[in-house]
Design a protein around this motif. Structure first.
Motif, PDB file in Angstrom:
ATOM      1  N   UNK A   1      18.413  29.566 -50.154  1.00 31.50           N
ATOM      2  CA  UNK A   1      19.278  28.596 -50.777  1.00 31.50           C
ATOM      3  C   UNK A   1      19.406  27.168 -49.978  1.00 31.50           C
ATOM      4  N   UNK A   2      19.136  27.364 -48.506  1.00 32.32           N
ATOM      5  CA  UNK A   2      19.427  26.251 -47.663  1.00 32.32           C
ATOM      6  C   UNK A   2      18.262  25.674 -46.970  1.00 32.32           C
ATOM      7  N   UNK A   3      17.102  26.469 -47.351  1.00 25.82           N
ATOM      8  CA  UNK A   3      15.776  25.972 -46.678  1.00 25.82           C
ATOM      9  C   UNK A   3      15.239  24.694 -47.572  1.00 25.82           C
TER      10      UNK A   3
ATOM     11  N   UNK B   1       6.765  27.712 -43.424  1.00 21.49           N
ATOM     12  CA  UNK B   1       6.843  26.333 -43.310  1.00 21.49           C
ATOM     13  C   UNK B   1       8.605  25.770 -43.616  1.00 21.49           C
ATOM     14  N   UNK B   2       8.970  26.695 -44.427  1.00 19.89           N
ATOM     15  CA  UNK B   2      10.252  26.156 -44.796  1.00 19.89           C
ATOM     16  C   UNK B   2      11.277  26.528 -43.785  1.00 19.89           C
ATOM     17  N   UNK B   3      11.306  27.496 -43.136  1.00 18.65           N
ATOM     18  CA  UNK B   3      11.800  27.997 -41.993  1.00 18.65           C
ATOM     19  C   UNK B   3      11.773  26.964 -40.937  1.00 18.65           C
TER      20      UNK B   3
ATOM     21  N   UNK C   1       9.041  32.713 -51.619  1.00 17.82           N
ATOM     22  CA  UNK C   1       9.753  31.595 -52.191  1.00 17.82           C
ATOM     23  C   UNK C   1       9.123  30.287 -53.112  1.00 17.82           C
ATOM     24  N   UNK C   2       7.718  30.826 -53.151  1.00 20.09           N
ATOM     25  CA  UNK C   2       6.977  29.769 -53.896  1.00 20.09           C
ATOM     26  C   UNK C   2       7.261  29.864 -55.591  1.00 20.09           C
ATOM     27  N   UNK C   3       7.487  31.052 -56.013  1.00 24.61           N
ATOM     28  CA  UNK C   3       8.211  31.392 -57.398  1.00 24.61           C
ATOM     29  C   UNK C   3       9.262  31.637 -57.413  1.00 24.61           C
ATOM     30  N   UNK C   4      10.060  31.062 -58.423  1.00 17.53           N
ATOM     31  CA  UNK C   4      11.352  31.404 -58.304  1.00 17.53           C
ATOM     32  C   UNK C   4      11.761  31.352 -59.871  1.00 17.53           C
ATOM     33  N   UNK C   5      13.018  31.879 -60.126  1.00 16.61           N
ATOM     34  CA  UNK C   5      13.523  31.712 -61.482  1.00 16.61           C
ATOM     35  C   UNK C   5      12.809  32.435 -62.489  1.00 16.61           C
ATOM     36  N   UNK C   6      12.293  31.899 -63.616  1.00 17.92           N
ATOM     37  CA  UNK C   6      11.657  32.649 -64.813  1.00 17.92           C
ATOM     38  C   UNK C   6      10.176  33.021 -64.404  1.00 17.92           C
ATOM     39  N   UNK C   7       9.654  31.939 -63.472  1.00 20.99           N
ATOM     40  CA  UNK C   7       8.282  32.447 -63.096  1.00 20.99           C
ATOM     41  C   UNK C   7       8.155  33.543 -62.223  1.00 20.99           C
ATOM     42  N   UNK C   8       9.015  33.596 -61.353  1.00 21.52           N
ATOM     43  CA  UNK C   8       9.227  35.020 -60.499  1.00 21.52           C
ATOM     44  C   UNK C   8       9.580  36.246 -61.322  1.00 21.52           C
ATOM     45  N   UNK C   9      10.453  36.192 -62.354  1.00 24.33           N
ATOM     46  CA  UNK C   9      10.771  37.363 -63.160  1.00 24.33           C
ATOM     47  C   UNK C   9       9.391  37.659 -64.018  1.00 24.33           C
TER      48      UNK C   9
END
Length: 361
Positions: A347-349, A178-180, A230-238
């Protein structure tokens, strides 16, 4: 069959993973499987599914095989069904020999990822114009199966019956798609606010409501796909990756497909490496890719699907285009291939409009 030529492999060279010659052989291996009409089955004599077909086409674009990749996308354009979908499986890529007449939402949505990747790799506006109606129809098919909680029903049967049950892996892949699709819409200056709302609601469900998805926690894809999609990023992803690392990763061999089975698979391992790259952990990504080189077939340049380490046995005995494709995409990301980095780095999605406080609960 496409006649192999010397591909561009400068960003597909990775220590302990691929030399330039090996990368060229892997690309040639995928091209050798592709049919003249553009279809890319798992291997000749097996079936084509739309998701893995796109994955292999994206891999071809990483090596500059843009004509072959475009033919793969045009195959989808020619054989899209009236409702915007594709069947789940075509025997040997033959559009007249349907092996599974169901239509799976993540299979259908993935066209948007491939189209955006191809456009970024080529800058071909004519291609984007040609594929825009295809992407629109595919997205609308998928969103007709979105549930009130944001999750995506995973399949519509051949008789038209929708399945409300949602798969976390599939929905995470749809989130990426969807983001694409939104990026394609933005490039064409054709805003799609309904898609943005749908992406936001889906992301909320993935992040906060695991109960809305079927319990497939034994499968490694359910572990890393919320990060890769791409639903989880940052600290959630880690946190998510760390929580499952010891359950799924077999040091020196790769990633289990499903626990507790003693079976590592090349596709899941390469996808985990790509998810690690997304998180900024390139060193660990490289280690995972190095670990699965025991699956490489030196004769064809392709990769065996998996390895049963308790029995020291390659299983199943199949060299799949999508396994090779997933590896090439992971290597391309680590090698700085611009289109691949943009599509998976995100980054640009567009993120999606619905904030958590306004999403259905």
């Amino acid at each position: 069959m496409t006649t192999p030529r010397t591909p561009r492999t400068e960003h597909l060279v990775l220590p302990g993973v691929l030399t330039a010659g090996q990368a060229a052989a892997t690309v040639a291996g995928i091209l050798a499987v592709q049919r003249e009409d553009g279809a890319i089955p798992w291997f000749r004599g097996h079936h084509l599914d739309p998701w893995d077909h796109v994955e292999a086409a994206m891999a071809l674009d990483t090596a500059g095989e843009h004509d072959a990749a475009e033919r793969a996308y045009l195959w989808l354009a020619r054989h899209q069904l009236a409702d915007g979908s594709w069947y789940a499986a075509y025997a040997d890529g033959d559009p007249l020999d349907v092996a599974d007449r169901g239509r799976e939402t993540n299979f259908v949505a993935y066209i948007a990822v491939g189209v955006w990747h191809h456009y970024l790799a080529t800058g071909d506006d004519t291609f984007l114009d040609r594929m825009w109606p295809v992407v629109c129809a595919a997205v609308e098919f998928v969103l007709r199966l979105q549930q009130p909680g944001g999750q995506i029903g995973w399949r519509r049967d051949d008789d038209g019956t929708p399945t409300a049950d949602a798969l976390l892996t599939g929905s995470s892949s749809v989130h990426h798609a969807l983001r694409c699709a939104l990026a394609v819409a933005e490039q064409r200056e054709e805003p799609q606010p309904d898609w943005e709302l749908a992406a936001g609601a889906l992301r909320h469900a993935i992040r906060h409501h695991p109960e809305r998805f079927l319990d497939k926690g034994r499968y490694s894809m359910d572990w890393y796909y919320p990060v890769l999609g791409g639903a989880l990023t940052g600290t959630e992803a880690k946190a998510r990756i760390e929580e499952g690392w010891e359950r799924f990763v077999v040091p020196g061999l790769g990633v289990r497909c499903v626990v507790p089975n003693p079976w590592v698979t090349g596709g899941e391992s390469a996808e985990l490496a790509l998810a690690l790259w997304v998180m900024g952990e390139s060193d660990r990504a490289l280690e995972v890719l190095q670990a699965i080189q025991h699956l490489r077939d030196p004769e064809t340049g392709l990769y065996w699907t998996g390895y049963v380490f308790d029995d020291d046995a390659i299983w199943p005995r199949e060299l799949t285009t999508w396994t090779a494709g997933s590896l090439l995409l992971a290597v391309a990301a680590l090698g700085g291939h611009e289109a691949t980095c943009a599509v998976f780095g995100g980054d640009h999605l567009p993120r999606g409009l619905a904030p958590d406080c306004c999403t259905p609960v």
